[in-house]
Structures are given as C-alpha cells and as structure tokens.
Write a protein that holds these residues in place. Structure first.
Motif, short mmCIF file in Angstrom:
data_model
loop_
_atom_site.label_atom_id
_atom_site.label_comp_id
_atom_site.label_asym_id
_atom_site.label_seq_id
_atom_site.Cartn_x
_atom_site.Cartn_y
_atom_site.Cartn_z
N THR A 1 -44.60 15.18 11.75
CA THR A 1 -45.12 14.84 13.08
C THR A 1 -44.94 16.00 14.04
O THR A 1 -45.81 16.29 14.87
CB THR A 1 -44.42 13.58 13.63
OG1 THR A 1 -44.58 12.51 12.69
CG2 THR A 1 -45.01 13.16 14.96
N GLU B 1 -47.72 18.39 13.39
CA GLU B 1 -48.99 17.84 13.89
C GLU B 1 -49.12 18.06 15.39
O GLU B 1 -50.18 18.48 15.89
CB GLU B 1 -49.08 16.33 13.58
CG GLU B 1 -49.60 16.00 12.22
CD GLU B 1 -50.09 14.56 12.15
OE1 GLU B 1 -51.28 14.35 11.86
OE2 GLU B 1 -49.29 13.66 12.40
N ILE B 2 -48.06 17.77 16.12
CA ILE B 2 -48.09 17.91 17.58
C ILE B 2 -48.18 19.39 17.96
O ILE B 2 -48.93 19.76 18.87
CB ILE B 2 -46.84 17.25 18.20
CG1 ILE B 2 -46.93 15.73 18.04
CG2 ILE B 2 -46.69 17.63 19.67
CD1 ILE B 2 -45.71 14.97 18.50
N LYS B 3 -47.44 20.23 17.25
CA LYS B 3 -47.47 21.68 17.54
C LYS B 3 -48.88 22.23 17.36
O LYS B 3 -49.39 22.95 18.21
CB LYS B 3 -46.47 22.41 16.64
CG LYS B 3 -46.43 23.91 16.86
CD LYS B 3 -45.27 24.55 16.11
CE LYS B 3 -45.49 24.48 14.62
NZ LYS B 3 -44.47 25.25 13.87
N VAL C 1 -51.42 13.64 24.21
CA VAL C 1 -50.94 14.03 22.88
C VAL C 1 -50.70 12.79 22.03
O VAL C 1 -51.08 12.72 20.86
CB VAL C 1 -49.65 14.86 22.98
CG1 VAL C 1 -49.05 15.10 21.61
CG2 VAL C 1 -49.93 16.20 23.68
N ALA C 2 -50.08 11.77 22.64
CA ALA C 2 -49.79 10.52 21.93
C ALA C 2 -51.08 9.88 21.42
O ALA C 2 -51.14 9.42 20.27
CB ALA C 2 -49.05 9.56 22.84
N ILE D 1 -52.53 11.96 18.40
CA ILE D 1 -51.75 11.91 17.16
C ILE D 1 -51.61 10.49 16.64
O ILE D 1 -51.46 10.27 15.44
CB ILE D 1 -50.34 12.53 17.39
CG1 ILE D 1 -50.48 13.97 17.90
CG2 ILE D 1 -49.51 12.50 16.11
CD1 ILE D 1 -51.19 14.92 16.95
N ALA E 1 -44.04 10.88 21.74
CA ALA E 1 -44.68 12.18 21.94
C ALA E 1 -43.87 13.03 22.91
O ALA E 1 -43.71 14.25 22.70
CB ALA E 1 -46.10 12.00 22.46
N TYR F 1 -40.91 14.77 21.18
CA TYR F 1 -41.33 15.93 20.39
C TYR F 1 -41.72 17.09 21.29
O TYR F 1 -41.36 18.25 21.02
CB TYR F 1 -42.51 15.56 19.49
CG TYR F 1 -42.13 14.81 18.23
CD1 TYR F 1 -41.68 15.49 17.10
CD2 TYR F 1 -42.22 13.42 18.17
CE1 TYR F 1 -41.33 14.80 15.94
CE2 TYR F 1 -41.88 12.73 17.01
CZ TYR F 1 -41.43 13.42 15.91
OH TYR F 1 -41.09 12.75 14.75
N LEU F 2 -42.45 16.80 22.35
CA LEU F 2 -42.90 17.85 23.27
C LEU F 2 -41.72 18.52 23.96
O LEU F 2 -41.69 19.74 24.13
CB LEU F 2 -43.87 17.26 24.30
CG LEU F 2 -45.24 16.85 23.73
CD1 LEU F 2 -45.97 15.95 24.72
CD2 LEU F 2 -46.08 18.08 23.40
#
Length: 231
Positions: free
Chosen positions: A166, A169-171, A186-187, A190, A197, A200-201
C-alpha cells in the motif's frame, strides 16, 4: 560460452537513438551485456523464446505489440526472464498494471544514468542472493526486497499498521500526479479510508519521499495536500 557471472539482457525499444543510448547505459554497468535488441514487442517476444535472456529492458509505446501486451505474453507463456520497464508512460494505471504483471522495476523517461545503474545493481543483488542458496531467511528476504528502504532509513520496519504494498501504491500515485493531492483524494484513488491514507502520507512526508503543501482558501481550515518532492 556464457560467463556464469554475466547477465544477458534483451533490449526492446522502438526508437533507434534511444535504443543505442540505453544499450550504452546498460553495458556501462559491469557484468551486464546486451545480447540482442528488438524494435517492437512481437520481435522481442520471439527473441525471448530464442535467446532466454536473464533480463528484458522493455519499452511500452511500440508498434505491432506494445510493452503491456508483451509483458503479459511473457507471463502467460511462463517464459523465464525478468523484466525492467523503461518508458515515458507515467500514468498510475499503466505503472500499476506493469508492476502487477511482474516488472521488477519501472524507470520513467527521461532518466539519468545513475537510475538505470541503480536498477541493474539491485537486480544483480537479487540474482546473486537467490542463486547462492536453496533457502532464504526472512531477514535475507527483507533485505533483498526492501534494500532501498533499508538503506535510506535505519528503522527497517514500517510502523505498525502500514504495509509495503500500500505504501508503494500511494507513493507511485502521488509521484505521478501533476498537482498536489489531499488525503481524501489519495484515499479515493487507492480505495482505502481517508484516515489510513493520511497515516501513509504522513509517513512518506516524514521520510522525505513527498512534501506537504498546505493550501489556504476561503472559510475553514487549510487543506493539507501532498506532492512529489521533485515538483
């Protein structure tokens, strides 16, 4: 006879000038040799079957058979070769599709020499590590799969509740966006909760991978948006 330490590479690229430059880049890394080149996916697929290269450097935008279909065919036919993508395609869907189909790395054109050197050195480490023993410990595997993560951050484990897939994916999503994106955006992209989100951010921002762009406007609280560190 092939040197057992030599890594044979098939380069699939339709632009003759780019093909020549990429060949020089690849062969500048010790132990790597471009054994053949192809100008489209159909030709490349035929050469994979004939030459059994260790590694394929694959473009995406090509005539007859593009890189997406070529990689899918390599996997469908269970051809034993690894693939690194080098392409101008930078939309998140294409990148995600190539990674899902087993690309070991994805390099966006134009790129600097050190980036492809980095990819090839990582690939060499991967081959050597898996070839020298029949079994691998979890620690060895983690070092192999997350070598850049380990090298750049001493705390090699992610915080509890975060996982590497994950995170990547976000990166990739943030790095392929032309404008800063909020945690909510972003949420939605993804398919995870906004609060997840945000975690992770925040982690990526503190790690120096992306940067925070606080946007003020109208009435209410400012909105935190995130953008690739290089933009």
């Amino acid at each position: 006879m092939k040197n057992k330490n030599q890594i044979n590479v098939l380069l699939i690229e339709d632009d003759p000038m780019v093909r020549e430059v990429n060949k020089e880049f690849i062969e500048s890394v010790e132990g790597f040799r471009v054994v053949e080149v192809a100008s489209n996916g159909e030709e490349g697929l035929s050469l994979v079957k004939k030459l059994h290269p260790d590694l394929v450097i694959l473009d995406i935008f090509m005539p007859k058979k593009d890189g997406i279909k070529t990689l899918q065919e390599i996997r469908k036919q269970k051809l034993e070769t690894d693939v690194v993508v080098v392409s101008a395609a930078k939309d998140s869907e294409t990148i995600k599709l190539m990674l899902q189909n087993g690309a070991m790395d994805y390099i966006i054109k134009p790129f600097k020499l050190h980036r492809i050197q980095q990819a090839l050195e990582k690939y060499r480490k991967y081959r050597v590590s898996l070839n020298k023993t029949e079994t691998v410990s979890q620690e060895q595997l983690d070092s192999l799969l997350y070598s850049e993560h380990v090298k750049n951050r001493p705390e090699t484990l992610l915080p509890k509740g975060l996982n590497e897939f994950t995170l990547n994916e976000i990166k990739v999503f943030v790095q392929t966006q032309e404008v800063p994106r909020s945690a909510e955006e972003v949420a939605g992209a993804i398919g995870i909760a906004r609060v997840t989100a945000r975690r992770y951010l925040d982690y990526l921002e503190k790690s120096g991978v992306i940067t925070l762009d606080v946007q003020y406007g109208g009435v209410g609280r400012p909105v935190n948006r995130y953008v690739n560190i290089e933009k």
